[in-house]
Design an enzyme around this catalytic site. Sequence first.
Site, short mmCIF file in Angstrom:
data_model
loop_
_atom_site.label_atom_id
_atom_site.label_comp_id
_atom_site.label_asym_id
_atom_site.label_seq_id
_atom_site.Cartn_x
_atom_site.Cartn_y
_atom_site.Cartn_z
N ASN A 162 6.21 13.37 -6.68
CA ASN A 162 6.78 13.25 -5.33
C ASN A 162 7.91 12.24 -5.22
O ASN A 162 8.21 11.77 -4.12
CB ASN A 162 5.70 12.88 -4.29
CG ASN A 162 4.75 14.01 -4.00
OD1 ASN A 162 5.09 15.17 -4.19
ND2 ASN A 162 3.55 13.69 -3.57
N GLU A 203 11.53 18.85 -15.44
CA GLU A 203 10.26 18.80 -16.16
C GLU A 203 10.46 18.39 -17.62
O GLU A 203 9.84 18.93 -18.54
CB GLU A 203 9.50 20.13 -16.06
CG GLU A 203 9.25 20.60 -14.64
CD GLU A 203 8.35 19.68 -13.82
OE1 GLU A 203 7.65 18.82 -14.41
OE2 GLU A 203 8.35 19.81 -12.59
N CYS A 209 3.00 4.87 -2.97
CA CYS A 209 1.61 5.20 -3.21
C CYS A 209 1.07 6.05 -2.07
O CYS A 209 1.34 5.77 -0.88
CB CYS A 209 0.79 3.91 -3.35
SG CYS A 209 -0.99 4.19 -3.55
#
Length: 194
Positions: free
Chosen positions: A12, A86, A143
């Site tokens: 994210n 990725e 977080c």
Amino acid sequence: MAQLYYRYGAMNSGKSIEIIKVAHNYEEQGKSVILMTSALDTREERGTVASRVGLSRNAHVIEADSNCFDMVKSIDPDASCILIDEAQFLSKQHVLQLAKIVDELSIPVIAFGLKNDFQNNLFEGSQALLLYADKIEEMKTICWFCGRKAIMNLRFHDSKPVYEGEQIQVGGNESYYPVCRKHYFNPPMEQMGK
């Protein structure tokens, strides 16, 4: 001068949306860009760079036996930039091929990916990029539980943290949270799986 960049971040942190943005900026100036992604990323349609915000682009697929240098030479050896999504799933050999693209074709390569897996081990591609990249940049996110900087990826299943298993389990928010060190080791159980 062309360089090999490694931009890493926890889940994210906006890696895929950044690839789409960078590609758009190059193309808006009439420059050619090659987007590539690992064959191991199966969250979306094969050969797709997709962001959680809903934007996506087609990309060339890097298979285990692909030669990235040869792929670029056959797609567009005069490209202005190569963008890799990725990158943690790449092999060391793939990363060396990306370095060869930079060194021999003088095309900048920007690779985006996770640094560490859910057990806090480096992926093969991440380790190679940390060794061979000219520039390393962290992409930050917060977080899931507290708002501190997320530096780890917490895998969960049935609302419980998972610390053992196969290194690669492709997933998104249904399987992983970006977390700080504190909440990696002590996630608030009442907030898991929400």
